[in-house]
Design a protein around this motif. Structure first.
Motif, mmCIF file in Angstrom:
data_model
loop_
_atom_site.group_PDB
_atom_site.id
_atom_site.type_symbol
_atom_site.label_atom_id
_atom_site.label_comp_id
_atom_site.label_asym_id
_atom_site.label_seq_id
_atom_site.Cartn_x
_atom_site.Cartn_y
_atom_site.Cartn_z
ATOM 1 N N MET A 51 0.830 -1.215 0.000
ATOM 2 C CA MET A 51 0.000 0.000 0.000
ATOM 3 C C MET A 51 0.863 1.264 0.000
ATOM 4 N N LEU A 52 2.182 1.092 -0.097
ATOM 5 C CA LEU A 52 3.161 2.189 -0.125
ATOM 6 C C LEU A 52 3.204 2.995 1.178
ATOM 7 N N ASN A 53 2.739 2.377 2.286
ATOM 8 C CA ASN A 53 2.969 3.024 3.578
ATOM 9 C C ASN A 53 4.457 2.948 3.913
ATOM 10 N N GLU A 54 5.090 1.865 3.472
ATOM 11 C CA GLU A 54 6.555 1.794 3.468
ATOM 12 C C GLU A 54 6.936 2.005 2.009
ATOM 13 N N ALA A 55 7.117 3.282 1.614
ATOM 14 C CA ALA A 55 7.097 3.631 0.193
ATOM 15 C C ALA A 55 8.257 3.042 -0.618
ATOM 16 N N LEU A 56 9.482 3.143 -0.090
ATOM 17 C CA LEU A 56 10.629 2.758 -0.922
ATOM 18 C C LEU A 56 10.646 1.253 -1.202
ATOM 19 N N GLN B 186 2.369 11.108 3.883
ATOM 20 C CA GLN B 186 1.499 10.231 4.664
ATOM 21 C C GLN B 186 1.504 10.556 6.146
ATOM 22 N N ALA C 82 18.031 -1.010 -5.999
ATOM 23 C CA ALA C 82 18.287 0.107 -5.071
ATOM 24 C C ALA C 82 17.256 0.090 -3.944
ATOM 25 N N SER C 83 16.008 -0.206 -4.319
ATOM 26 C CA SER C 83 14.957 -0.278 -3.301
ATOM 27 C C SER C 83 15.198 -1.432 -2.333
ATOM 28 N N ALA D 21 9.715 8.326 -3.267
ATOM 29 C CA ALA D 21 9.345 7.535 -2.096
ATOM 30 C C ALA D 21 9.423 8.397 -0.834
ATOM 31 N N ILE E 91 7.685 0.383 -3.520
ATOM 32 C CA ILE E 91 7.900 0.643 -4.950
ATOM 33 C C ILE E 91 8.775 -0.467 -5.538
ATOM 34 N N MET F 180 16.286 -2.071 -17.317
ATOM 35 C CA MET F 180 16.160 -0.686 -16.831
ATOM 36 C C MET F 180 15.529 -0.669 -15.424
ATOM 37 N N VAL G 214 18.383 5.128 2.694
ATOM 38 C CA VAL G 214 19.044 6.149 1.877
ATOM 39 C C VAL G 214 18.830 7.535 2.461
ATOM 40 N N MET G 215 17.567 7.800 2.906
ATOM 41 C CA MET G 215 17.270 9.165 3.383
ATOM 42 C C MET G 215 16.677 9.105 4.781
ATOM 43 N N ILE H 232 17.513 -1.689 -11.987
ATOM 44 C CA ILE H 232 18.392 -0.772 -11.233
ATOM 45 C C ILE H 232 17.632 -0.139 -10.054
ATOM 46 N N PRO H 233 16.480 0.539 -10.303
ATOM 47 C CA PRO H 233 15.733 1.045 -9.134
ATOM 48 C C PRO H 233 15.217 -0.074 -8.231
ATOM 49 N N THR I 166 16.027 5.530 -10.735
ATOM 50 C CA THR I 166 16.406 5.257 -9.342
ATOM 51 C C THR I 166 16.366 6.536 -8.511
ATOM 52 N N THR J 177 13.461 -3.492 -20.912
ATOM 53 C CA THR J 177 12.644 -2.784 -19.911
ATOM 54 C C THR J 177 12.969 -3.327 -18.519
#
Lengths: 158, 48
Positions: A83-88, B33, A148-149, B26, A91, A141, A157-158, A144-145, B19, A138
Motif C-alpha cells: 500500500m506504499l505506507n513503506e514507500a521505498l 502520509q 536500489a529499493s 518515495a 515501490i 532498466m 538512503v534518506m 536498477i531502481p 532510481t 525494460t
C-alpha cells in the motif's frame, strides 16, 4: 523466527541473483554478441543455450517473488509495503512484480515463438524476438531502481 | 521509449535516472502520509 527469516532471505537473494544474473547475461552479453556470431554457429545459442538460460531465468523470477513476498509477510510489512505506507520497499516490490509479470507473460511466450520452441508462423518470429528484446531491456532498466529499493531495507538512503 | 531500450547504455542511464526519481518520490510519499501531529515527532526522531 530469526532463523526462519534468515533462511527465507537467503533463498530470496539466491533466486534473485539467478534471475537478474541471467537477465543481465541476456542484455550485456548474448544480445550484443549475436550479430558477431557466424550464422552456422547461431543454433548453438538459439537451440541450446538460450532455452536452458530461459528455464533458470523464469523460475528464478518466480522464486524471487515467492520468497520475497514470504519474507515481507513473515516480517510483518507486506501490506504496508504493497500500500506504499513503506514507500521505498513498496515501490521496489511493485517493480519486481511488474518485472516477473514481463518474464512469465511477455518475454517467455515471445521467446517460445522466436526460438521455435512452439509451432508458429515463421513470419511472426522476428516480431516476437523484438518484443522479447524490448521487454527484456525494460526489465534491465527497472532492475536498477528495484535493486536500489531492495538494499534500502537494511541501508536507509534518506 | 523504443529508441532508448534499443541502446544498452541509454537503458542503463534511464535506469539510474529512475532510481533517483524513485528515491525522492518515495521520500515525498512517506512525508505526505504523515499526519500533522506526527510530522514534528518524526522530524525530531530523525534529528536524534
Amino acid at each position: 523466527m530469526e532463523a526462519e527469516l534468515y533462511l527465507i532471505r537467503l533463498l530470496h537473494v539466491i533466486s534473485g541473483i539467478m534471475w537478474i544474473g541471467i537477465l543481465w547475461y541476456f542484455n550485456f552479453v548474448q544480445i550484443p554478441s549475436m550479430p558477431k556470431i557466424p550464422d552456422e554457429q547461431k543454433p548453438a545459442i538459439g537451440k541450446v543455450i538460450a532455452p536452458e538460460a530461459l528455464f533458470w531465468f523464469r523460475w528464478g523470477a518466480f522464486f524471487t517473488v515467492f520468497f520475497g513476498l514470504a519474507l515481507a509477510w513473515r516480517s510483518g510489512y507486506l501490506m504496508d509495503a504493497m500500500m506504499l505506507n513503506e514507500a521505498l520497499i513498496g515501490i521496489g516490490m511493485w517493480l519486481g512484480l511488474i518485472m516477473a509479470f514481463n518474464v512469465w507473460f511477455v518475454i517467455w511466450p515471445a521467446q517460445k515463438i522466436a526460438l521455435g520452441i512452439v509451432e508458429a508462423d515463421a513470419a511472426l518470429k522476428p516480431t516476437m524476438a523484438r518484443r522479447a528484446m524490448l521487454f527484456s531491456r525494460t526489465n534491465t532498466m527497472l532492475s536498477i531502481p528495484m535493486l536500489a529499493s531492495m538494499i534500502s531495507v537494511q541501508n536507509p538512503v534518506m | 521509449m523504443g529508441k532508448i531500450l534499443e541502446s544498452l547504455p541509454l537503458t542503463i542511464v534511464a535506469g539510474v535516472i529512475l532510481t533517483v526519481v524513485m528515491i525522492f518520490g518515495a521520500d515525498a510519499i512517506q512525508n505526505s502520509q504523515m499526519t500533522a501531529p506526527e510530522a514534528p515527532a518524526s522530524e525530531a526522531m530523525n534529528s536524534m
